[in-house]
Design an enzyme around this catalytic site. Structure first.
Site, PDB file in Angstrom:
ATOM      1  CD  GLU A 320      -2.964  -1.238   2.230  1.00  0.00           C
ATOM      2  OE1 GLU A 320      -2.724  -0.659   3.311  1.00  0.00           O
ATOM      3  OE2 GLU A 320      -4.029  -1.846   2.015  1.00  0.00           O
ATOM      4  CG  ASP A 394      -7.562  -5.559   5.325  1.00  0.00           C
ATOM      5  OD1 ASP A 394      -6.969  -5.849   6.371  1.00  0.00           O
ATOM      6  OD2 ASP A 394      -7.708  -4.384   4.917  1.00  0.00           O
ATOM      7  CD  GLU A 422      -9.857  -1.259   8.038  1.00  0.00           C
ATOM      8  OE1 GLU A 422      -8.938  -1.810   8.665  1.00  0.00           O
ATOM      9  OE2 GLU A 422      -9.745  -0.867   6.857  1.00  0.00           O
TER      10      GLU A 422
HETATM   11  O1  GCW Z   1      -6.899  -3.017   6.889  1.00  0.00           O
HETATM   12  C1  GCW Z   1      -6.149  -2.232   6.022  1.00  0.00           C
HETATM   13  C2  GCW Z   1      -6.470  -0.850   6.409  1.00  0.00           C
HETATM   14  C3  GCW Z   1      -5.322   0.100   6.332  1.00  0.00           C
HETATM   15  C4  GCW Z   1      -4.121  -0.534   6.999  1.00  0.00           C
HETATM   16  C5  GCW Z   1      -3.769  -1.813   6.267  1.00  0.00           C
HETATM   17  C6  GCW Z   1      -2.624  -2.571   6.924  1.00  0.00           C
HETATM   18  C7  GCW Z   1      -2.429   0.497   8.341  1.00  0.00           C
HETATM   19  O2  GCW Z   1      -7.572  -0.395   5.645  1.00  0.00           O
HETATM   20  O3  GCW Z   1      -5.712   1.286   6.964  1.00  0.00           O
HETATM   21  O4  GCW Z   1      -3.024   0.334   7.093  1.00  0.00           O
HETATM   22  O5  GCW Z   1      -4.867  -2.680   6.243  1.00  0.00           O
HETATM   23  O6  GCW Z   1      -2.908  -3.510   7.640  1.00  0.00           O
HETATM   24  O7  GCW Z   1      -1.476  -2.236   6.711  1.00  0.00           O
END
Ligand code: GCW
Length: 734
Positions: A320, A394, A422
């Site tokens: 990311e 995720d 989240e």
């Molecule tokens: O769950 C996702 C989130 C991001 C996060 C990423 C990660 C810290 O949307 O906000 O970044 O994973 O775990 O690195």
């Protein structure tokens, strides 16, 4: 001569400071309304809200030895027992009657040394402890002993938990030892005190005020962690700022570490891979460049001079947008091992995250981490752990276990779960996460035959890994009740209990937490624990039933947006995940699709490859299924999907009624706070049901089956605004 703790003069500055904080913490309990600040450490007088006649006896404390940790033991025991038992209990230098509580280590306490438990305590290690009812000098006493002081503190908290949960304390024979070594909270906290995916206020770390001023609340934070065995905190976001490693910020981190230390909580930092350039002015951060390696080595030396028990670095690399070794055409092993070499002389660890996925056309994101990392099995240095999220996408309401578990026998794998919700309604929805985490821990990888569970991969019993651990992305913040939703506290609690022992049953965790936090009244206790245990399945029902995933509104991930297709990266779009069309719905991950199932062991692969054998809870994760396919209930997929959404809504409604009926039993302030949150949860569950069914209906072209209510709004209305913006409910109720 007996003295109460309050009169002691020789406990040292820290003891007094701790004592003052604890007083603050314990004093609020006299107030009528409960704002949730005390977490599960309320220590309310036992007969209050009590389920039966429970009258344990503690007559004195004998805690020999001097140290900040032993002071914390004293504060906790005296404050806790005095409140629970409603009597002032003196400290003594020797045992002079039945009911004494003797606490300490063989090296600090002659009384404990004399017991000759050295061998047993050594086997339990410095964090383990033994609690036994024994006869000493003709008196019936309870001994809490550990090889290490932190173990003694853990034992004290264990003892207090027995009291809080009304367990007998007269014939104790307990031996406890953590199954996992690194039990750490990952804070996604930024230096400006914003918290990525944080829903409980701002960051607890006030970087501007540090190191000069340390918020007393940090003691309570460390104390809460110690009470459930959490022994580490990664202070800063994995999307890291190099500044955290600057000399100025290291002083601030040191101040925090000093406050945490008596409670056995070590600090860790997320390390930005490009820090040698940003802080050191180097031209590259190439891990194979000797100057880069030397920079990290100097940085590690600098850190350990300030913080001798610094835990190590957590690294999000090449994920990311974060920099990493692949930026320099090196691989994950090059990056992790270079950092590991800098930390090794100090016994620090590198926790390297496996959350990596590239955006490639036609690619299955669920297969990415395995593809990138599995080939490196056996190549990581001895002080590297690979931190793997519970599932391959995720932190969804439900995912099958990550295929890396079981596939890297020569690598030290750590589990990463997300406490902050989240994708699960954030701090608005009541969702008890222990069942979600248990589902992953109990998953059978089958790599060494039946019973090769993820928990056995983690604790080293399956492959013999030396370093073990579990991380939870924290849900804490400056909100007075720490976690936004009062039930969010239960997830912090559950994380600690499962990291200590990954086999702890969810029911036990819920039962303990409710008794310590909400009520010991048996009927209310039964209702609340049942609500908690059901809550995760209910959220799956109204958000992502039957294996659906990642259909949340993009960006904030709150509420439904299965139609969304606006991001350039296909794998950030809900449509990529559900693949609904006129024929059916679901992501084909079998050999006819992405073939991500091939990443599991042959036995697991066989199950997940066959739609008839795949557990229905994972069906649409692995298969694209025709709308008319008959499921085990005899109903069609479409009807079953619709009924799951309805069932989720029905659960929230029933829960609201049950909660309302508890009004006289639960503290009024806490009751009202949860009541307000449940109102939002119902609004959201309805929106999830309606928005998803209306949208999927454009493909299925089938009517809603009997029992499913007609939608409250049109699809266009749901598409126009996310439920965060739909109406004023959030503003008025948050
Ligand atoms: O769950 C996702 C989130 C991001 C996060 C990423 C990660 C810290 O949307 O906000 O970044 O994973 O775990 O690195």
């Amino acid at each position: 001569m007996k003295k109460t703790y309050q009169r002691r003069r020789r406990t040292g500055a820290l003891g007094l400071v701790c004592f003052a904080f604890a007083l603050q913490l314990l004093a609020v309990s006299n107030a009528k309304a409960d704002d949730g600040y005390r977490l599960w450490l309320r220590y309310d007088h036992l007969p209050a809200n009590v389920s039966k006649d429970y009258r344990p006896r503690v007559t004195s404390f004998v805690v020999q030895g001097q140290s900040p940790t032993l002071d914390a033991v004293r504060v906790e025991l005296s404050g806790g027992c005095e409140r629970l038992l409603d009597s002032a209990i003196p400290f003594a230098n020797r045992i002079d009657g039945d009911g004494a509580l003797v606490v300490g280590t063989p090296s600090g306490s002659p009384l404990i040394d004399d017991l000759g438990w050295g061998r047993q305590l050594a086997a339990l290690g410095p964090e383990g402890f033994r609690i036994r009812s024994v006869k000493l000098g003709g008196h019936n006493v309870t001994v809490i002993a550990s090889q290490g002081e932190v173990g003694a503190l853990y034992g004290a908290f264990y003892f207090l938990r027995l009291l809080q949960t009304e367990q007998p304390i007269d014939r104790l024979d307990v031996s406890q030892k953590p199954r996992l070594q690194i039990r750490v909270l990952d804070h996604w906290d930024n230096l400006d005190r914003s918290v990525e995916r944080g829903y409980a206020g701002r960051s607890l770390w006030d970087w501007d005020a540090l190191p000069g001023k340390v918020d007393p609340r940090l003691v309570d934070y460390a104390r809460a962690n110690a009470s459930i065995g959490i022994n580490g905190s990664v202070l800063n976001n994995v999307n890291a700022n190099s500044k955290s490693l600057s000399a100025e910020y290291l002083q601030k981190t040191k101040a925090i570490a000093d406050v945490f230390r008596p409670y056995g909580v070590r600090v860790y930092l997320s390390a930005r891979f490009s820090a040698p350039m940003e802080l050191g002015g180097l031209k590259t951060a190439d891990p194979l460049d000797p100057e880069v390696a030397a920079w990290w080595k100097r940085k590690a030396d600098e850190i350990y001079k300030l913080i001798p028990d610094f835990g190590g670095f957590l690294v999000k690399a090449n994920s990311e947008g974060q920099p990493g070794p692949r930026t320099y055409n090196r691989d994950h092993v090059d990056g992790a091992n270079m950092l590991a070499a800098a930390l090794a002389p100090h016994n620090g660890v590198v926790i390297w995250r496996a959350f990596v996925y590239d955006a490639k056309p036609g690619y299955d994101r669920a297969a990415a981490a395995f593809d990138q990392l599995q080939p490196f099995d056996g190549k990581f240095a001895a002080n590297v752990l690979l931190q793997v999220k519970n599932g391959a996408i995720d932190f969804q309401p439900r995912e099958p276990f990550h295929p890396l578990f079981g596939a890297m026998p020569k690598t030290q794998l750590m589990l990463e779960v997300q406490i902050t919700q989240e994708y699960l309604g954030q701090s608005n929805h009541l969702v008890f996460l222990a069942p979600l985490w248990r589902e992953v821990l109990d998953s059978d990888t089958r790599v060494k035959g039946p019973g090769s569970t993820v928990s056995k991969v983690l604790d080293g019993s399956l492959f013999g890994q030396r370093l073990t651990g579990m991380a939870g992305v924290a849900n804490t913040g400056t909100d007075r009740n720490w976690t936004g939703h009062p039930f969010g506290q239960a997830n912090w609690y559950a994380f600690g209990r499962l990291a200590w022992n990954p086999d702890t049953p969810s029911r036990q965790i819920a039962d303990e937490w409710v008794k310590m936090t909400l009520t010991r009244e048996p009927k209310a206790l039964a209702v609340v624990t049942r609500i908690m245990l059901e809550s995760r399945e209910a959220v799956v029902d109204y958000m992502t039933p039957l294996g659906l995933h990642h259909i949340m509104w993009g960006g904030h991930h709150y509420g439904p947006a299965p139609w969304e297709n606006k991001f350039d990266r296909p794998d950030w779009n809900p449509v990529y995940y559900h693949k609904a069309d006129l024929n059916g719905i679901g992501f084909d991950r079998t050999a006819t699709g992405s073939n991500a199932v091939a990443q599991y062991s042959p036995e697991v692969r066989a199950v997940f490859s066959d739609p008839a054998a795949t557990p229905e809870k994972y069906l649409l994760w692995f298969h694209h299924v025709p709308w008319d396919r008959k499921l085990r209930s005899g109903r069609t997929l479409w009807d079953e999907l619709a009924l799951h959404y309805q069932r989720g809504v029905d659960w929230v409604r029933a829960t609201r009624k049950e909660w309302d009926a508890l009004a006289g039993v639960i503290d009024p302030e806490l009751h009202a706070a949860v009541k307000r949150k449940l109102e939002i949860q119902e609004r959201d569950a309805v929106a999830w049901r309606d928005a998803c069914l209306l949208y999927f209906q454009t493909f299925s072209k089938r009517p809603l089956p009997p029992g499913v209510e007609p939608p409250q709004k049109t699809l266009e209305e749901y598409k126009a605004k996310s439920i965060l913006e739909i109406d004023s409910l959030n503003q008025s109720l948050r």
